[in-house]
Scaffold this motif. Structure first.
Motif, PDB file in Angstrom:
ATOM      1  N   VAL A 135      37.553  28.226  88.079  1.00 21.12           N
ATOM      2  CA  VAL A 135      38.372  27.530  87.085  1.00 21.12           C
ATOM      3  C   VAL A 135      39.374  26.646  87.811  1.00 21.12           C
ATOM      4  O   VAL A 135      40.082  27.108  88.708  1.00 21.12           O
ATOM      5  N   ASP A 136      39.425  25.379  87.419  1.00 19.08           N
ATOM      6  CA  ASP A 136      40.238  24.388  88.114  1.00 19.08           C
ATOM      7  C   ASP A 136      41.158  23.684  87.116  1.00 19.08           C
ATOM      8  O   ASP A 136      40.734  23.344  86.000  1.00 19.08           O
ATOM      9  N   ILE A 137      42.414  23.463  87.499  1.00 19.31           N
ATOM     10  CA  ILE A 137      43.354  22.737  86.649  1.00 19.31           C
ATOM     11  C   ILE A 137      43.064  21.241  86.740  1.00 19.31           C
ATOM     12  O   ILE A 137      43.004  20.671  87.835  1.00 19.31           O
ATOM     13  N   ARG A 138      42.882  20.595  85.610  1.00 21.09           N
ATOM     14  CA  ARG A 138      42.608  19.166  85.565  1.00 21.09           C
ATOM     15  C   ARG A 138      43.900  18.352  85.757  1.00 21.09           C
ATOM     16  O   ARG A 138      44.972  18.758  85.308  1.00 21.09           O
ATOM     17  N   ASP A 139      43.766  17.204  86.429  1.00 16.55           N
ATOM     18  CA  ASP A 139      44.869  16.241  86.604  1.00 16.55           C
ATOM     19  C   ASP A 139      46.093  16.880  87.259  1.00 16.55           C
ATOM     20  O   ASP A 139      47.239  16.487  86.990  1.00 16.55           O
ATOM     21  N   PHE A 140      45.847  17.846  88.135  1.00 12.08           N
ATOM     22  CA  PHE A 140      46.967  18.542  88.771  1.00 12.08           C
ATOM     23  C   PHE A 140      47.777  17.588  89.647  1.00 12.08           C
ATOM     24  O   PHE A 140      49.015  17.609  89.622  1.00 12.08           O
ATOM     25  N   THR A 141      47.104  16.737  90.426  1.00 11.34           N
ATOM     26  CA  THR A 141      47.811  15.810  91.316  1.00 11.34           C
ATOM     27  C   THR A 141      48.686  14.861  90.524  1.00 11.34           C
ATOM     28  O   THR A 141      49.818  14.555  90.918  1.00 11.34           O
ATOM     29  N   ARG A 161      49.552  33.736  87.696  1.00 10.76           N
ATOM     30  CA  ARG A 161      49.780  35.125  87.278  1.00 10.76           C
ATOM     31  C   ARG A 161      49.006  35.439  86.010  1.00 10.76           C
ATOM     32  O   ARG A 161      48.325  36.472  85.922  1.00 10.76           O
ATOM     33  N   CYS A 162      49.092  34.552  85.006  1.00 10.16           N
ATOM     34  CA  CYS A 162      48.392  34.792  83.747  1.00 10.16           C
ATOM     35  C   CYS A 162      46.882  34.771  83.938  1.00 10.16           C
ATOM     36  O   CYS A 162      46.162  35.547  83.293  1.00 10.16           O
ATOM     37  N   ALA A 163      46.401  33.891  84.817  1.00  7.55           N
ATOM     38  CA  ALA A 163      44.962  33.846  85.093  1.00  7.55           C
ATOM     39  C   ALA A 163      44.493  35.175  85.653  1.00  7.55           C
ATOM     40  O   ALA A 163      43.442  35.710  85.247  1.00  7.55           O
ATOM     41  N   GLY A 164      45.272  35.747  86.572  1.00  3.49           N
ATOM     42  CA  GLY A 164      44.918  37.049  87.136  1.00  3.49           C
ATOM     43  C   GLY A 164      44.901  38.139  86.086  1.00  3.49           C
ATOM     44  O   GLY A 164      44.014  39.003  86.080  1.00  3.49           O
ATOM     45  N   GLU A 165      45.875  38.111  85.177  1.00  2.00           N
ATOM     46  CA  GLU A 165      45.940  39.122  84.122  1.00  2.00           C
ATOM     47  C   GLU A 165      44.745  39.005  83.175  1.00  2.00           C
ATOM     48  O   GLU A 165      44.151  40.022  82.768  1.00  2.00           O
ATOM     49  N   ILE A 166      44.369  37.782  82.817  1.00  2.00           N
ATOM     50  CA  ILE A 166      43.244  37.574  81.896  1.00  2.00           C
ATOM     51  C   ILE A 166      41.940  38.045  82.540  1.00  2.00           C
ATOM     52  O   ILE A 166      41.141  38.762  81.924  1.00  2.00           O
ATOM     53  N   ILE A 167      41.727  37.651  83.772  1.00  2.00           N
ATOM     54  CA  ILE A 167      40.496  38.036  84.458  1.00  2.00           C
ATOM     55  C   ILE A 167      40.421  39.558  84.601  1.00  2.00           C
ATOM     56  O   ILE A 167      39.362  40.164  84.432  1.00  2.00           O
ATOM     57  N   GLY A 168      41.559  40.203  84.883  1.00  2.00           N
ATOM     58  CA  GLY A 168      41.585  41.662  84.957  1.00  2.00           C
ATOM     59  C   GLY A 168      41.266  42.309  83.630  1.00  2.00           C
ATOM     60  O   GLY A 168      40.600  43.348  83.566  1.00  2.00           O
ATOM     61  N   ARG A 169      41.729  41.709  82.543  1.00  2.00           N
ATOM     62  CA  ARG A 169      41.489  42.249  81.206  1.00  2.00           C
ATOM     63  C   ARG A 169      40.001  42.282  80.869  1.00  2.00           C
ATOM     64  O   ARG A 169      39.531  43.140  80.125  1.00  2.00           O
ATOM     65  N   TYR A 170      39.258  41.328  81.442  1.00  2.00           N
ATOM     66  CA  TYR A 170      37.827  41.235  81.131  1.00  2.00           C
ATOM     67  C   TYR A 170      36.940  41.749  82.258  1.00  2.00           C
ATOM     68  O   TYR A 170      35.784  41.358  82.375  1.00  2.00           O
ATOM     69  N   GLY A 171      37.490  42.619  83.097  1.00  2.00           N
ATOM     70  CA  GLY A 171      36.640  43.394  83.980  1.00  2.00           C
ATOM     71  C   GLY A 171      36.445  42.896  85.387  1.00  2.00           C
ATOM     72  O   GLY A 171      35.563  43.382  86.100  1.00  2.00           O
ATOM     73  N   SER A 172      37.280  41.962  85.840  1.00  2.00           N
ATOM     74  CA  SER A 172      37.135  41.494  87.221  1.00  2.00           C
ATOM     75  C   SER A 172      38.519  41.347  87.838  1.00  2.00           C
ATOM     76  O   SER A 172      39.497  41.910  87.360  1.00  2.00           O
ATOM     77  N   ILE A 201      32.673  37.798  80.140  1.00  2.00           N
ATOM     78  CA  ILE A 201      32.913  36.677  81.050  1.00  2.00           C
ATOM     79  C   ILE A 201      33.247  35.413  80.256  1.00  2.00           C
ATOM     80  O   ILE A 201      34.189  34.689  80.589  1.00  2.00           O
ATOM     81  N   MET A 202      32.482  35.162  79.199  1.00  2.00           N
ATOM     82  CA  MET A 202      32.751  33.974  78.378  1.00  2.00           C
ATOM     83  C   MET A 202      34.101  34.097  77.671  1.00  2.00           C
ATOM     84  O   MET A 202      34.820  33.105  77.496  1.00  2.00           O
ATOM     85  N   GLN A 203      34.465  35.318  77.265  1.00  2.00           N
ATOM     86  CA  GLN A 203      35.778  35.523  76.647  1.00  2.00           C
ATOM     87  C   GLN A 203      36.895  35.258  77.651  1.00  2.00           C
ATOM     88  O   GLN A 203      37.957  34.731  77.286  1.00  2.00           O
ATOM     89  N   ALA A 204      36.671  35.610  78.915  1.00  2.00           N
ATOM     90  CA  ALA A 204      37.668  35.335  79.946  1.00  2.00           C
ATOM     91  C   ALA A 204      37.875  33.839  80.104  1.00  2.00           C
ATOM     92  O   ALA A 204      39.012  33.353  80.185  1.00  2.00           O
ATOM     93  N   VAL A 205      36.779  33.074  80.130  1.00  2.00           N
ATOM     94  CA  VAL A 205      36.883  31.612  80.257  1.00  2.00           C
ATOM     95  C   VAL A 205      37.629  31.036  79.053  1.00  2.00           C
ATOM     96  O   VAL A 205      38.509  30.174  79.188  1.00  2.00           O
ATOM     97  N   ASP A 206      37.284  31.509  77.860  1.00  2.00           N
ATOM     98  CA  ASP A 206      37.944  31.046  76.637  1.00  2.00           C
ATOM     99  C   ASP A 206      39.439  31.354  76.671  1.00  2.00           C
ATOM    100  O   ASP A 206      40.276  30.503  76.341  1.00  2.00           O
ATOM    101  N   ALA A 207      39.792  32.567  77.086  1.00  2.00           N
ATOM    102  CA  ALA A 207      41.213  32.958  77.150  1.00  2.00           C
ATOM    103  C   ALA A 207      41.964  32.135  78.194  1.00  2.00           C
ATOM    104  O   ALA A 207      43.132  31.764  77.990  1.00  2.00           O
ATOM    105  N   LEU A 208      41.318  31.838  79.314  1.00  2.00           N
ATOM    106  CA  LEU A 208      41.950  31.011  80.342  1.00  2.00           C
ATOM    107  C   LEU A 208      42.241  29.614  79.803  1.00  2.00           C
ATOM    108  O   LEU A 208      43.314  29.041  80.067  1.00  2.00           O
TER     109      LEU A 208
END
Length: 326
Positions: A135-141, A161-172, A201-208
């Motif tokens: 997962v990559d942030i768009r237009d970061f530069t 931090r939130c990305a880590g929490e979401i991914i942990g919530r969905y099993g990784s 996994i798809m729910q993790a992407v959606d939540a992110l």
């Protein structure tokens, strides 16, 4: 003072010197809260302030977790994950630490030299079926040019931090923090990927995606943030770099590399999520896949021939998830 074997950090306090060995797991959290690996009783430090992570290459990164007062390496504030070097000075609030990671030229003559290539090869010993998201942030530069350093580091640290929490919530868990991107790995059983695993996994992407789109409401960002995501499923060499009680799995191979390429292909396609052929085959067991994911041939860096990708938007991904949970 006896130095720990391997990498470590040193904390100098009025009551003496403390050392934390960075061996045994690949991720160490820093903050005031008791659930951190390194608890620092400093009122200027956030409850969950920062993270030190070791990659499979042996490199160490410092990641700020959206702390209010920031994390600093050698006096410079951290906004995106930065590589640590031997002797670096780390500052959290009013607390100073030193990071040490001995290299071959700093070892005492009596100490045996470790063949790091052999060690890495020995660690990666199991071929497993995995799914990888990048997962990559768009237009970061573009955003970095329009924000002051404090807002940038706090907002992007919060995203990590939130990305880590979401991914942990969905099993990784987050396997890599790379600039303005994260990578996570799901390890599957011998029977393949069941629909519930793939849905998580798809729910993790959606939540992110949803979390990212809300950050501008909390921080004065010049525009709402967006992400792109690549997902690939296949076999890879997987190693456990942790201990029996705290396993930390990491993966390498073409399956991982392709996930990065699929994420990049979303920019070519003008879409949000791209998945590989094997991932799509597992998704086909679920409702609405053929209607909401569309087939494309994309040119990916490092590949001679066009590669098949199945891509969609975040709005269609949300519809797909709702179809599985009517």
């Amino acid at each position: 003072m006896i130095q720990p074997a391997g990498p470590y950090v040193v904390l100098n306090t009025e009551s003496g010197t403390r050392q934390l060995s960075l061996v045994g797991i690949s991720c160490w959290t820093v903050g005031r809260s008791d659930d951190n690996n390194l608890v620092l009783p400093d009122r200027w430090i956030s409850r969950n302030h920062a993270m030190i992570q070791m990659m499979e290459t042996g490199e160490f990164y410092l990641i700020d977790l959206g702390s209010r007062n920031g994390s600093f390496v050698n006096g410079r504030r951290v906004s995106v994950p930065v590589t640590l070097a031997d002797g670096d000075h780390l500052t959290f609030g009013q607390t100073e630490l030193e990071f040490f990671c001995a290299t071959a030229d700093r070892l005492e003559p009596s100490q045996p030299q470790v063949d790091t290539e052999l060690t890495a090869t020995a660690t990666l010993h199991i071929r497993r079926l995995i799914s990888v998201i990048v997962v990559d942030i768009r237009d970061f530069t573009v955003m970095t040019r329009q924000l002051d350093e404090k807002v940038l580091s706090e907002s992007i640290g919060t995203w990590f931090r939130c990305a880590g929490e979401i991914i942990g919530r969905y099993g990784s868990r987050v396997d890599k923090y790379i600039g303005d991107a994260v990578m996570a790995v799901w390890i599957h059983g011998a029977d393949g990927v069941d629909s519930e695993e793939m849905l998580h996994i798809m729910q993790a992407v959606d939540a992110l995606a949803k979390m990212t789109g809300q950050l501008h409401k909390k921080f004065p960002l010049p525009f709402p943030l967006r992400i792109g995501a690549g997902l690939n499923t296949g076999y890879a060499m997987v190693g456990n770099t942790g201990t029996g009680e705290h396993p930390d799995y990491t993966a390498i191979g073409d399956t991982v590399n392709s996930a990065f390429r699929f994420e990049s292909s979303t920019k070519q396609l003008g879409l949000d999520v791209a998945v590989g052929e094997t991932t799509y085959e597992y998704l086909m067991r679920m409702q609405g896949t053929d209607e909401l994911f569309h087939r494309y041939a994309v040119n990916m860096k490092g590949y001679d021939n066009p590669t098949v990708a199945h891509a969609t938007t975040f709005s269609d991904l949300e519809r797909f998830i709702h179809l599985q949970n009517p």
